[in-house]
Design a protein around this motif. Structure first.
Motif, PDB file in Angstrom:
ATOM      1  N   THR A 239      39.338  40.874  45.548  1.00  0.00           N
ATOM      2  CA  THR A 239      40.290  40.955  46.650  1.00  0.00           C
ATOM      3  C   THR A 239      41.599  41.580  46.192  1.00  0.00           C
ATOM      4  N   ARG A 240      42.086  41.158  45.045  1.00  0.00           N
ATOM      5  CA  ARG A 240      43.359  41.692  44.517  1.00  0.00           C
ATOM      6  C   ARG A 240      43.238  43.171  44.177  1.00  0.00           C
TER       7      ARG A 240
ATOM      8  N   GLN B 251      48.438  40.838  48.053  1.00  0.00           N
ATOM      9  CA  GLN B 251      49.350  41.195  46.981  1.00  0.00           C
ATOM     10  C   GLN B 251      50.574  40.301  47.012  1.00  0.00           C
TER      11      GLN B 251
ATOM     12  N   TRP C 105      50.966  36.521  40.518  1.00  0.00           N
ATOM     13  CA  TRP C 105      49.515  36.345  40.548  1.00  0.00           C
ATOM     14  C   TRP C 105      49.008  36.175  39.128  1.00  0.00           C
TER      15      TRP C 105
END
Length: 82
Positions: free
Chosen positions: A59-60, A66, A70
């Motif tokens: 996903t990132r 974003q 993270w």
């Protein structure tokens, strides 16, 4: 429920207990017409933490969610981060 006949399932999603067609070129793990994490399948099929980490990483890398700070390795149990 299974994906349409012309599609093949996403093995990461299947390991997480979900049915989803492989997005192929729409997935950041798809390189040179193949899934680059497919070789990890024996590992992630028996490790739900690894499945969740790989799905979050996917996903990132695809540009979703974003945000600052993270740290994907924080999702692994402490003994696996060493």
């Amino acid at each position: 429920m299974s994906p349409p006949a012309d599609d093949h399932p996403c093995h990461l999603q299947a390991a997480a207990g979900r049915v989803e067609a492989c997005p192929e070129s729409g997935c950041p793990f798809w390189v040179d017409e193949e899934c680059v994490v497919a070789g990890l399948r024996p590992d992630y099929e028996h490790d739900p933490d690894l499945v969740q980490l790989l799905l979050l990483l996917r996903t990132r890398l695809a540009g979703g969610g974003q945000g600052r700070g993270w740290a994907p390795l924080r999702l692994l149990p402490a003994e696996r981060r060493r």
